[in-house]
Motif scaffolding. Structure first.
Motif, PDB file in Angstrom:
ATOM      1  N   ASN A  23       0.800  -1.211  -0.024  1.00 39.10           N
ATOM      2  CA  ASN A  23       0.005  -0.241  -0.071  1.00 39.10           C
ATOM      3  C   ASN A  23       0.894   1.323   0.039  1.00 39.10           C
ATOM      4  OD1 ASN A  23      -1.874   1.921   0.366  1.00 39.10           O
ATOM      5  ND2 ASN A  23      -2.221   1.265   2.494  1.00 39.10           N
ATOM      6  N   GLY A  24       0.538   2.106  -1.146  1.00 41.68           N
ATOM      7  CA  GLY A  24       1.556   3.453  -1.290  1.00 41.68           C
ATOM      8  C   GLY A  24       2.700   3.159  -1.707  1.00 41.68           C
ATOM      9  N   SER A  25       3.084   2.095  -2.380  1.00 40.17           N
ATOM     10  CA  SER A  25       4.217   1.693  -3.247  1.00 40.17           C
ATOM     11  C   SER A  25       3.762   1.552  -4.741  1.00 40.17           C
ATOM     12  CB  SER A  25       5.025   0.719  -2.898  1.00 40.17           C
ATOM     13  OG  SER A  25       5.615   0.566  -1.804  1.00 40.17           O
ATOM     14  N   ASN A  26       4.672   2.037  -5.725  1.00 45.11           N
ATOM     15  CA  ASN A  26       4.160   2.080  -7.044  1.00 45.11           C
ATOM     16  C   ASN A  26       5.237   1.435  -7.620  1.00 45.11           C
ATOM     17  OD1 ASN A  26       2.016   3.940  -6.528  1.00 45.11           O
ATOM     18  ND2 ASN A  26       3.510   5.458  -5.989  1.00 45.11           N
ATOM     19  N   LEU A  27       4.793   1.035  -9.084  1.00 44.17           N
ATOM     20  CA  LEU A  27       5.876   0.307  -9.948  1.00 44.17           C
ATOM     21  C   LEU A  27       5.504   1.174 -11.420  1.00 44.17           C
ATOM     22  CD1 LEU A  27       5.346  -3.350  -9.656  1.00 44.17           C
ATOM     23  CD2 LEU A  27       7.461  -1.882  -8.927  1.00 44.17           C
TER      24      LEU A  27
ATOM     25  N   GLY B 126      10.531   1.946  -9.616  1.00 46.49           N
ATOM     26  CA  GLY B 126       9.437   1.738  -8.430  1.00 46.49           C
ATOM     27  C   GLY B 126       9.715   2.698  -7.182  1.00 46.49           C
ATOM     28  N   SER B 127       8.682   3.062  -6.348  1.00 45.63           N
ATOM     29  CA  SER B 127       8.916   3.869  -5.250  1.00 45.63           C
ATOM     30  C   SER B 127       8.438   3.075  -3.927  1.00 45.63           C
ATOM     31  CB  SER B 127       8.060   5.148  -5.622  1.00 45.63           C
ATOM     32  OG  SER B 127       6.582   4.822  -5.545  1.00 45.63           O
ATOM     33  N   GLY B 128       8.550   3.700  -2.986  1.00 48.67           N
ATOM     34  CA  GLY B 128       8.503   3.340  -1.558  1.00 48.67           C
ATOM     35  C   GLY B 128       9.122   1.936  -1.217  1.00 48.67           C
ATOM     36  N   LEU B 129       8.351   0.865  -1.084  1.00 50.33           N
ATOM     37  CA  LEU B 129       8.956  -0.406  -0.696  1.00 50.33           C
ATOM     38  C   LEU B 129       9.437  -0.926  -1.988  1.00 50.33           C
ATOM     39  CD1 LEU B 129       6.693  -2.430   1.795  1.00 50.33           C
ATOM     40  CD2 LEU B 129       9.027  -1.145   2.297  1.00 50.33           C
TER      41      LEU B 129
HETATM   42  C1  LIG Z   1       2.398   6.055  -5.257  1.00 50.34           C
HETATM   43  O1  LIG Z   1       1.311   6.521  -5.687  1.00 50.34           O
HETATM   44  C2  LIG Z   1       0.444   6.844  -4.704  1.00 50.34           C
HETATM   45  C3  LIG Z   1      -0.833   7.145  -5.551  1.00 50.34           C
HETATM   46  O2  LIG Z   1      -0.666   7.926  -6.760  1.00 50.34           O
HETATM   47  C4  LIG Z   1       0.760   8.061  -3.855  1.00 50.34           C
HETATM   48  O3  LIG Z   1      -0.114   8.679  -3.106  1.00 50.34           O
HETATM   49  C5  LIG Z   1       2.241   7.828  -3.265  1.00 50.34           C
HETATM   50  O4  LIG Z   1       2.915   8.886  -2.491  1.00 50.34           O
HETATM   51  C6  LIG Z   1       3.304   7.184  -4.255  1.00 50.34           C
HETATM   52  N1  LIG Z   1       4.097   6.355  -3.322  1.00 50.34           N
HETATM   53  C7  LIG Z   1       5.468   6.889  -3.168  1.00 50.34           C
HETATM   54  C8  LIG Z   1       6.399   6.077  -2.420  1.00 50.34           C
HETATM   55  O5  LIG Z   1       5.693   7.868  -3.806  1.00 50.34           O
END
Ligand SMILES: *[C@@H]1O[C@H](CO)[C@@H](O)[C@H](O)[C@H]1NC(C)=O
Ligand SMILES: *[C@@H]1O[C@H](CO)[C@@H](O)[C@H](O)[C@H]1NC(C)=O
Ligand SMILES: *[C@@H]1O[C@H](CO)[C@@H](O)[C@H](O)[C@H]1NC(C)=O
Length: 191
Positions: free
Chosen positions: A131-135, A155-158
């Motif tokens: 949750n909150g991580s993106n690819l 990717g971002s977050g985890l």
């Molecule tokens: C990932 O995307 C979500 C929704 O667009 C955003 O709220 C979130 O901050 C992003 N996560 C990171 C770690 O950038």
């Protein structure tokens, strides 16, 4: 005498090295430095599997056409069409099954000879550990092929430092409306 000259030479080279180092960072703050990758921990390989719902018809589409060329409608491949999507991702093929994230981005018909899209989008996860991580995905999607493979470029977050690939398989497609459900299997290395 030779020893003295040698010492002077050593001293001068040393001073030169120091002044060069200072010239490279005038305010003592380098703009880049090297870190030890071990700090990131151990690299993992993860597999994600979910269903992507591309709804283009009806009063509440999740993918909308935003641009086209004058010749797009006459083209058998819709060449030049650009669409923006915010497609739900679910654990099962039914749209009513649990929502785990969304595929947000765009696709453009980029072939004049077959139905093939340039895909440029993010998987934004909203459930569980990721949750909150993106690819981020950037690739070619020849939608009539049974399996399409698109690179995961980051990717971002985890999922920072993610790299891998996503395989798309059309689960069902309504030929009248163009609505489709696509199974995605995503394999990524990350930390
Ligand atoms: C990932 O995307 C979500 C929704 O667009 C955003 O709220 C979130 O901050 C992003 N996560 C990171 C770690 O950038
Ligand atoms: C192409 O077809 C779409 C959908 O039928 C229509 O909205 C659009 O105006 C057409 N575009 C051109 C350039 O004729
Ligand atoms: C996911 O994260 C958001 C933001 O931190 C939070 O509001 C939401 O409740 C979380 N969802 C789940 C299912 O844990």
């Amino acid at each position: 005498m030779a020893a003295k000259t040698f010492l002077l030479f050593l001293f001068l080279s040393f001073s030169l090295a120091i002044s060069l180092a200072h010239a490279a960072k005038p305010d003592g703050q380098p703009f880049s430095r090297t870190l030890r990758p071990q700090k990131l921990g151990k690299e993992k390989l993860s597999h994600f599997r979910f269903y992507f719902h591309d709804t283009v018809s009806g009063s509440n589409p999740s993918a909308v056409r935003v641009a086209e060329a004058a010749a797009t409608n006459a083209s058998t491949t819709g060449f030049g069409l650009v669409a923006v999507m915010d497609n739900p991702l679910t654990v099962g093929p039914q749209l009513s099954s649990k929502l785990i994230g969304r595929a947000q981005g765009m696709y453009a018909s980029a072939s004049q000879t077959e139905l093939s899209f340039l895909m440029l989008f993010n998987f934004a996860f909203t459930e569980g550990k990721y949750n909150g991580s993106n690819l981020s995905v950037l690739g070619r999607n020849g939608v009539l092929s049974e399996v399409r493979e698109m690179p995961v470029v980051g990717g971002s977050g985890l999922l920072r430092f993610a790299r891998g690939y996503a395989q798309a398989r059309t689960q069902e497609r309504d030929v009248n409306t163009g609505d489709a459900v696509v199974e995605y299997n995503v394999y990524v290395f990350h930390y």
